[in-house]
Design a protein around this motif. Structure first.
Motif, PDB file in Angstrom:
ATOM      1  N   ALA A 260       0.859  -1.176   0.097  1.00  0.00           N
ATOM      2  CA  ALA A 260      -0.056  -0.014   0.011  1.00  0.00           C
ATOM      3  C   ALA A 260       0.657   1.219  -0.101  1.00  0.00           C
ATOM      4  O   ALA A 260       2.040   1.188   0.682  1.00  0.00           O
ATOM      5  CB  ALA A 260      -0.822  -0.092   1.132  1.00  0.00           C
ATOM      6  N   GLY A 261       0.353   2.363  -0.734  1.00  0.00           N
ATOM      7  CA  GLY A 261       0.929   3.770  -0.542  1.00  0.00           C
ATOM      8  C   GLY A 261       0.639   4.391   0.470  1.00  0.00           C
ATOM      9  O   GLY A 261       0.111   3.887   1.554  1.00  0.00           O
ATOM     10  N   HIS A 262       0.265   5.719   0.326  1.00  0.00           N
ATOM     11  CA  HIS A 262      -0.004   6.730   1.261  1.00  0.00           C
ATOM     12  C   HIS A 262      -1.585   6.629   1.540  1.00  0.00           C
ATOM     13  O   HIS A 262      -1.753   6.676   2.605  1.00  0.00           O
ATOM     14  CB  HIS A 262       0.207   8.010   0.821  1.00  0.00           C
ATOM     15  N   LEU A 263      -2.408   6.211   0.760  1.00  0.00           N
ATOM     16  CA  LEU A 263      -4.029   6.238   0.982  1.00  0.00           C
ATOM     17  C   LEU A 263      -4.183   4.846   1.341  1.00  0.00           C
ATOM     18  O   LEU A 263      -4.992   4.008   0.699  1.00  0.00           O
ATOM     19  CB  LEU A 263      -4.662   6.793  -0.119  1.00  0.00           C
ATOM     20  N   ILE A 264      -3.782   4.193   2.589  1.00  0.00           N
ATOM     21  CA  ILE A 264      -3.938   3.008   2.770  1.00  0.00           C
ATOM     22  C   ILE A 264      -5.319   2.564   2.983  1.00  0.00           C
ATOM     23  O   ILE A 264      -5.595   1.317   2.573  1.00  0.00           O
ATOM     24  CB  ILE A 264      -3.318   2.571   4.275  1.00  0.00           C
ATOM     25  N   ASN A 265      -6.230   3.475   3.392  1.00  0.00           N
ATOM     26  CA  ASN A 265      -7.639   2.880   3.486  1.00  0.00           C
ATOM     27  C   ASN A 265      -8.427   2.742   2.201  1.00  0.00           C
ATOM     28  O   ASN A 265      -9.348   2.269   1.903  1.00  0.00           O
ATOM     29  CB  ASN A 265      -8.406   3.863   4.403  1.00  0.00           C
ATOM     30  N   ILE A 266      -7.893   3.541   1.113  1.00  0.00           N
ATOM     31  CA  ILE A 266      -8.526   3.382  -0.267  1.00  0.00           C
ATOM     32  C   ILE A 266      -7.680   2.381  -0.768  1.00  0.00           C
ATOM     33  O   ILE A 266      -8.520   1.597  -1.793  1.00  0.00           O
ATOM     34  CB  ILE A 266      -8.237   4.770  -1.094  1.00  0.00           C
ATOM     35  N   GLU A 267      -6.513   2.195  -0.955  1.00  0.00           N
ATOM     36  CA  GLU A 267      -5.777   1.358  -1.738  1.00  0.00           C
ATOM     37  C   GLU A 267      -5.960  -0.274  -1.284  1.00  0.00           C
ATOM     38  O   GLU A 267      -5.960  -1.235  -1.959  1.00  0.00           O
ATOM     39  CB  GLU A 267      -4.243   1.618  -1.755  1.00  0.00           C
ATOM     40  N   ARG A 268      -6.109  -0.558   0.083  1.00  0.00           N
ATOM     41  CA  ARG A 268      -6.307  -1.653   0.699  1.00  0.00           C
ATOM     42  C   ARG A 268      -7.337  -1.752   1.627  1.00  0.00           C
ATOM     43  O   ARG A 268      -7.282  -1.889   2.930  1.00  0.00           O
ATOM     44  CB  ARG A 268      -4.782  -2.171   1.332  1.00  0.00           C
ATOM     45  N   PRO A 269      -8.807  -1.493   1.313  1.00  0.00           N
ATOM     46  CA  PRO A 269      -9.633  -1.401   2.491  1.00  0.00           C
ATOM     47  C   PRO A 269     -10.174  -2.274   3.180  1.00  0.00           C
ATOM     48  O   PRO A 269     -10.182  -2.307   4.371  1.00  0.00           O
ATOM     49  CB  PRO A 269     -11.070  -0.812   1.728  1.00  0.00           C
ATOM     50  N   VAL A 270      -9.878  -3.745   2.634  1.00  0.00           N
ATOM     51  CA  VAL A 270     -10.093  -4.939   3.556  1.00  0.00           C
ATOM     52  C   VAL A 270      -8.957  -4.939   4.594  1.00  0.00           C
ATOM     53  O   VAL A 270      -9.261  -5.315   5.561  1.00  0.00           O
ATOM     54  CB  VAL A 270      -9.979  -5.978   2.472  1.00  0.00           C
TER      55      VAL A 270
END
Length: 287
Positions: A260-270
Motif C-alpha cells: 500500500a502507498g499513502h492512502l492505505i484505506n483506499i488502496e487496501r480497504p479490506v
C-alpha cells in the motif's frame, strides 16, 4: 444519502439513525459529517487532498459496531469555506464541536496524513476527549525541512493554482505521487476524484499553514490506546517515520499494510478495515 441540517431539536433524531446520513454542524463555518451506526463514536479525518468520501469503503464496516462518522474539514467537500488565514488549531476545535453535536464526551479518532496531524493536536489540547487514537500515514510536523525547503514545498503546490489551473488539472500528477505501485485503477481514480474536488483557495490556505506546523512535543503524555498505521510503499510518511512516531507514544502499536502507498484505506480497504477495526474492538468501552 439523507441530508440533515443542524438544529438542536433534531439532535436525538439524528443520533437514532442507523442508515447513512449527512449532518451540517454549525455555527459557521458549518462542518459536513457523514455518519451511520450506533455505539461509541468513531471519527475519520481525511488528508490534505481529501474529503469525507475517502472513507466510503470504511464507514459501513465500522458502522456495524460503532457510531462511525467522517467529516469534511472546514474548506473541504461539503463544509463551508472561511475568511482569513487558517490556524491549524481551527481544525482541532472544529473536531471538538463534532463531539459536542453528537453528545459524546469522548471518541475514537482515526486520522490519515493531515488528519493524523489534527488527531495529534486533538490529543494535546483535548486529552480527556479521546477513547483511542489511530494515526495513519502521517508525520509529526515538518521539523526535517529547512525554511527554503518549506517555501519550495508551498511553491510547487500553490503556483499552478495561482497561475490559473484548477484542482482537477493537477489531480492526476499529484495522485501518482501518492499511490503505491500496486494500487488498483479504481483506487487511483478515487484519489484523482478526491483531489479534483478540492476548494482551491482553502486548499492553498491549508498548504501554507501545513509547513508552519511544529512537531508535537507531548506525544509521550498520551495515555489512551494508540495505533500507528502506514503503507509499506508509502514514500511520504514511510514505515520508518511511523515507527518513530509510535516510539514516542507509550505502548503504541504499529501496523504496516503490505503493498500500500499513502492512502492505505483506499488502496487496501479490506486490510485496513481488518487492522483498524480490530484494534478498536479490542479497546471499546461499551459492549
Amino acid at each position: 444519502m439523507e441530508q440533515v441540517e443542524l438544529g438542536t431539536s433534531l439532535k436525538k433524531e439524528v443520533m437514532q439513525m442507523d442508515q447513512w446520513s449527512t449532518v451540517r454542524i454549525g455555527p459557521e463555518p458549518h462542518i459536513a459529517v457523514d455518519h451511520m451506526g450506533a455505539g461509541e463514536l468513531v471519527i475519520f479525518l481525511h488528508g490534505v487532498g481529501g474529503n469525507k468520501r475517502n472513507w466510503d469503503d470504511n464507514l459501513a464496516a465500522f458502522g456495524e459496531h460503532f457510531h462511525a462518522a467522517a467529516w469534511d474539514a472546514r474548506g473541504y467537500g461539503e463544509s463551508d469555506d472561511y475568511d482569513g488565514d487558517l490556524d491549524r488549531l481551527d481544525f482541532v476545535h472544529d473536531l471538538s464541536r463534532v463531539l459536542d453535536f453528537f453528545g459524546e464526551e469522548r471518541a475514537h479518532i482515526i486520522g490519515l496524513s493531515m488528519g493524523g496531524q489534527i488527531a495529534m493536536g486533538f490529543a494535546e489540547h483535548y486529552p480527556d476527549r479521546l477513547l483511542t487514537l489511530t494515526l495513519c500515514a502521517t508525520v509529526n510536523g515538518f521539523p526535517h525541512l529547512s525554511e527554503a525547503d518549506r517555501a519550495e514545498f508551498v511553491r510547487r503546490r500553490k503556483e499552478p493554482l495561482v497561475g490559473g489551473k484548477e484542482p482537477k488539472d493537477i489531480a492526476v500528477p499529484v495522485a501518482k505521487t501518492l499511490v503505491g505501485p500496486k494500487a488498483s485503477p479504481e483506487a487511483f481514480d478515487k484519489l484523482v476524484d478526491s483531489i479534483s474536488r478540492l476548494h482551491k483557495l482553502s486548499y492553498i490556505k491549508t498548504i501554507e499553514s501545513s509547513v508552519k506546523s511544529k512537531a508535537h512535543t507531548k506525544l509521550g503524555e498520551i495515555r489512551v490506546p494508540t495505533h500507528v498505521m502506514c503503507g509499506e510503499e508509502d514514500r511520504l510518511s514511510t514505515p520508518t517515520i511511523a515507527r518513530e512516531i509510535a516510539a514516542m507514544i507509550p505502548n503504541a502499536e504499529v501496523t504496516i499494510i503490505p503493498e500500500a502507498g499513502h492512502l492505505i484505506n483506499i488502496e487496501r480497504p479490506v486490510e485496513f478495515n481488518s487492522a483498524a477495526l480490530g484494534f478498536l474492538l479490542r479497546h471499546r468501552k461499551r459492549g
